[in-house]
Each structure stands twice: as structure tokens, then as C-alpha cells.
Design a protein around this motif. Structure first.
Motif, PDB file in Angstrom:
ATOM      1  N   SER A  78      22.854 -33.485  31.411  1.00 57.19           N
ATOM      2  CA  SER A  78      21.600 -33.135  30.730  1.00 57.19           C
ATOM      3  C   SER A  78      20.768 -32.263  31.667  1.00 57.19           C
ATOM      4  CB  SER A  78      20.825 -34.403  30.349  1.00 57.19           C
ATOM      5  OG  SER A  78      19.565 -34.064  29.801  1.00 57.19           O
TER       6      SER A  78
ATOM      7  N   GLN B  15      17.923 -30.849  31.223  1.00 54.01           N
ATOM      8  CA  GLN B  15      16.496 -31.197  31.176  1.00 54.01           C
ATOM      9  C   GLN B  15      16.187 -32.373  32.097  1.00 54.01           C
ATOM     10  OE1 GLN B  15      15.180 -32.242  27.272  1.00 54.01           O
ATOM     11  NE2 GLN B  15      13.198 -32.995  27.968  1.00 54.01           N
ATOM     12  N   ASP B  16      16.978 -33.454  31.997  1.00 51.09           N
ATOM     13  CA  ASP B  16      16.748 -34.608  32.873  1.00 51.09           C
ATOM     14  C   ASP B  16      17.014 -34.269  34.330  1.00 51.09           C
ATOM     15  OD1 ASP B  16      16.153 -36.008  30.606  1.00 51.09           O
ATOM     16  OD2 ASP B  16      18.147 -36.890  30.405  1.00 51.09           O
ATOM     17  N   PHE B  17      18.033 -33.458  34.566  1.00 54.35           N
ATOM     18  CA  PHE B  17      18.388 -33.099  35.934  1.00 54.35           C
ATOM     19  C   PHE B  17      17.256 -32.336  36.616  1.00 54.35           C
ATOM     20  CE2 PHE B  17      20.527 -30.385  39.098  1.00 54.35           C
ATOM     21  CZ  PHE B  17      21.241 -31.329  39.798  1.00 54.35           C
TER      22      PHE B  17
ATOM     23  N   ASN C 252      13.365 -35.052  35.690  1.00 54.58           N
ATOM     24  CA  ASN C 252      13.177 -36.477  35.972  1.00 54.58           C
ATOM     25  C   ASN C 252      13.309 -36.841  37.444  1.00 54.58           C
ATOM     26  OD1 ASN C 252      12.818 -36.802  33.266  1.00 54.58           O
ATOM     27  ND2 ASN C 252      14.815 -37.696  32.861  1.00 54.58           N
TER      28      ASN C 252
ATOM     29  N   ASP D   5      22.040 -43.664  34.941  1.00 56.21           N
ATOM     30  CA  ASP D   5      21.467 -43.634  33.588  1.00 56.21           C
ATOM     31  C   ASP D   5      20.066 -44.249  33.564  1.00 56.21           C
ATOM     32  OD1 ASP D   5      23.811 -42.480  32.752  1.00 56.21           O
ATOM     33  OD2 ASP D   5      24.696 -44.344  32.015  1.00 56.21           O
TER      34      ASP D   5
ATOM     35  N   GLY E 211      20.405 -37.421  34.414  1.00 52.44           N
ATOM     36  CA  GLY E 211      21.186 -36.447  33.664  1.00 52.44           C
ATOM     37  C   GLY E 211      22.511 -36.118  34.301  1.00 52.44           C
TER      38      GLY E 211
ATOM     39  N   SER F   5      26.552 -37.072  35.004  1.00 48.52           N
ATOM     40  CA  SER F   5      27.704 -37.790  34.470  1.00 48.52           C
ATOM     41  C   SER F   5      28.739 -37.934  35.586  1.00 48.52           C
ATOM     42  CB  SER F   5      28.312 -37.039  33.279  1.00 48.52           C
ATOM     43  OG  SER F   5      29.511 -37.657  32.845  1.00 48.52           O
TER      44      SER F   5
END
Length: 408
Positions: free
Chosen positions: A170, A172-174, A177, A226, A231, A233
Motif C-alpha cells: 500500500s 499510501q500507508d507506506f 503512516n 499490519d 503497507g 507485505s
């Protein structure tokens, strides 16, 4: 004074070979002479300045003849030059807003620091100085390797080298956040590894428990990432090496070798048992089946003899003399049929016998003779029965009767 200064006395052009001619104080630069030289740079610059002044609404340049009088012109527009500069600045600003996103990247668009959207590969435009586009590679596999010393469940120290491979799931999250994703995953990996190693015995970590250790760390690390909203994996977790501390590594190697020898001996014993037990079970089953077969044969034979005796008893009750004679004859046939001796009747009406007796027609022994004396129906010839009866009575009266035994 410069050679081309207006009002000068010597209007000499260094490129024309002869210079300009014509004197006077005016003339707007004078008439050119007969030679056609390169254009006058100062004159061209002055013409461009005059055109720019006309565009901006200012006064025109000096009149012809070089006089110093003021020329006529329109009132000057004070907003023309700032407007032109503004247009040029807007053009430069708009051109700065174009950018290209690579196929392996995604662009996270922030407007005054607030998230707007995620753009895919291709050419895009965003207002510069207003939108901030941060590129994130979502296909590259990043790697991380750590080597840590930690306590096990049985209070031993073990050194574990672990490596992790991960991708950005992700963008955006990377970007938003986590301030430092690399540091976040390092701390999360350290925490997950210590938690799993602290609940595992050292011998399991050093020998057969490495695969279980790797899977446990992978699942716990992904749950941490998570929950943080990074973001990221996780792709794979590899336990590169596990070892005891340097000062005691030799002693632990001896322990491991002893455990391996113990396990090898156990495996050899299991293999030997697997080879012996089926053979013994097969032999036991064979003996059981032989015993069952013998039992069934004995029971069947006994039942047959009992049935035969009952049948003979019924016939004996009906005709005792005949059955007694028949039983006697059968017994004598059975006895003489298994002996190599030959009985010869030397009476006058007996047939002539040829020697050797064991090669006479009908057989080589008493068994053959018995078969020859029986008729087609399997019963003994009446004459043979009479001879056997006579010989039996003769033997009872005298040991030197009319029957002579001869053997081979």
C-alpha cells in the motif's frame, strides 16, 4: 567616442571597409555607403527596444536625423511589463507540473500535506508548489538481515541470523503512516524473533526446529506490520544460521553429534524391528495354519473311521459270518500287500511259477500279486480265497504244512 556613437564626427564602420559617410548631426545612423557589410548590432538592439516600448505603451525611440528632441508616443501602460512577466512565470510554473510515473512505481499525491490520491504509471500533471508527488516502487523486493543474541526458553544464549524479504503493498500507508519504514520493520523483526526464540528450547533452535522457527517469526512479524499500518507485505523469512556462543560452541557441537548418534541408533533399531517382526509374524501364522490343517485332517479322518465302523457294524449285524470273512480277507490283503515276501502254493493244481518271483507278470511284489489276483470288479478270486483259507487252517494244525515261504 565610439565609432558608431550618434553625432560623432567619424562614422567609420570597421566591417564595411570604408565606413559610413555623410555627416551632420542627425540622420538616424546615417546612410550606408556603397559597401554592404554585416548588420549593425547596436542598431538592431535599438530597434528591438523601440518595438518593446511600443508594445508596452511607452514612448518611441529618437527621431530620424539623430536629433535629441522627444518623439511622439502613446501614454505608457504601467501594468504591461508585469503582466508579461506574469504570463511567462505562469508558463514556467505550468511546465514544471508535468511528471512521468514509471511502470514499477506509484505516485502518492499530497496537496498541502494532505493525501489526495495515488496515480499509476504514465504522464501526469499536478500544480507545482501546491501538490507534492512522492514516488514509491511497488515491485522491488527489499531485503533486511539481522544477527541477534538472545535467551531461549531453557535460559541458554543462542545467536540467530535471520533475513526478511518484503514489498510495498500500500503506497499510501507506506508514505503516510510510518516516518521510517526501514527502521520500523527492523524493530518489528527483532521483537518477533525474540518472542519466538524465548519460547523455544535451544536444542530445537539448533537442530530440527529451524523451519518451525521461521514460519512462526513470519506470521508474527506480518501481524505486527499490519497493526502498525506500514503497507508492507512480507514475502519470505529465512533463518540463515543458528549457533551457540563462541566460547561454548564446541561443547554444543558434541551434544548435537551425540543426539544425532542416538537418533541414528534408534532408526537402525526400528529398521531391524521392521525387518524381523514381519518374518516372525509370518512364521507364526504358518504354524497356526499348519496346526489348524492338522486338526481338521485328524478330525475328518476320525469321523470317517467312525462312520465306516458304524456302516460295517450295521452290515455285521445283518450277516456276521460274511462280514467276519470279509474283514479277515481285507486285513490279510493289507498285510501281505506291504511285505516283500511271496507265498507260493505247491499243490498239484496250482499254476507253475517262474523264477525270479519278483519279476513274474502282474507285479514285482505282493502288492502286484494282490492286484493280479483281484478281478475286474476289485474282488478277490474265489479260488484265491479258498487257498488262503486252506493255508490258514493248515498253519494252525502244523507249522510244516503245505505252504513254503521263500524270500528274495
Amino acid at each position: 567616442m565610439a565609432w558608431n556613437e550618434p553625432g560623432g564626427g567619424n562614422q567609420h564602420d570597421p566591417w564595411s571597409g570604408g565606413g559610413r559617410r555623410g555627416g551632420g548631426n542627425g540622420g538616424g545612423g546615417g546612410n550606408r555607403g556603397g559597401n554592404q557589410g554585416p548588420p549593425d548590432l547596436d542598431e538592431a538592439l535599438k530597434k528591438f527596444q523601440d518595438k518593446l516600448n511600443n508594445m508596452l505603451g511607452g514612448r518611441g525611440g529618437k527621431g530620424g536625423g539623430g536629433r535629441g528632441g522627444k518623439g511622439g508616443g502613446r501614454p505608457r501602460n504601467t501594468f504591461a511589463l508585469p503582466g508579461l512577466l506574469l504570463i511567462i512565470a505562469l508558463g514556467i510554473w505550468g511546465a514544471m507540473g508535468f511528471y512521468l510515473v514509471d511502470q514499477a512505481e506509484r505516485g502518492v499525491v499530497l496537496r498541502f500535506g494532505e493525501f489526495q490520491n495515488v496515480v499509476g504509471p504514465g504522464l501526469h500533471w499536478n500544480p507545482p508548489l501546491i501538490d507534492d508527488v512522492r514516488m514509491v516502487n511497488v515491485t522491488r523486493v527489499r531485503s533486511l538481515t539481522q544477527t541477534q543474541s538472545m535467551l531461549t526458553r531453557d535460559e541458554n544464549i543462542v545467536e540467530v541470523e535471520i533475513s526478511a524479504q518484503y514489498q510495498v503493498a500500500s503506497p499510501q500507508d507506506f508514505v503516510l503512516n510510518v516516518r521510517n519504514p526501514q527502521l520500523a520493520i527492523e524493530n518489528a523483526l527483532d521483537s518477533a524473533l525474540r518472542h519466538v526464540v524465548g519460547g523455544t528450547a535451544m536444542i530445537d533452535i539448533l537442530t530440527s526446529g529451524r523451519e518451525i522457527l521461521g514460519s512462526s517469526v513470519a506470521s508474527r512479524l506480518q501481524s505486527y506490520l499490519d497493526s502498525y499500518g506500514t503497507g508492507i507485505s512480507l514475502q519470505t523469512i529465512n533463518i540463515e544460521s543458528t549457533s551457540a556462543p563462541g566460547p561454548v560452541i564446541d561443547a554444543f557441537d558434541d551434544v548435537i553429534r551425540a543426539r544425532e548418534d542416538r537418533q541414528r541408533t534408534i532408526n537402525e533399531g526400528i529398521a531391524y524391528a521392521n525387518a524381523i517382526i514381519p518374518t516372525a509374524q509370518g512364521q507364526a501364522q504358518r504354524l497356526i495354519e499348519q496346526g489348524q490343517g492338522y486338526r481338521e485332517s485328524v478330525v475328518a479322518e476320525a469321523q470317517g473311521q467312525a462312520n465306516r465302523f458304524n456302516a460295517l457294524l450295521v452290515q455285521y449285524r445283518n450277516a456276521p459270518e460274511i462280514m467276519r470273512e470279509r474283514l479277515y480277507i481285507d486285513a490279510m490283503a493289507d498285510v501281505f500287500g506291504r511285505t516283500p515276501k511271496v507265498l507260493v502254493d505247491v499243490s498239484e493244481d496250482a499254476p507253475l511259477m517262474y523264477l525270479p518271483l519278483d519279476q513274474r507278470p502282474g507285479g514285482a511284489s505282493g502288492e502286484g500279486a494282490g492286484e493280479a489276483d483281484r478281478g475286474e470288479s476289485g474282488e478277490l478270486d474265489p479260488r484265491v480265497l479258498e487257498r488262503l483259507r486252506t493255508s490258514s487252517s493248515t498253519q494252525q494244525s502244523s507249522n510244516n504244512g503245505g505252504i513254503r515261504r521263500e524270500g528274495r
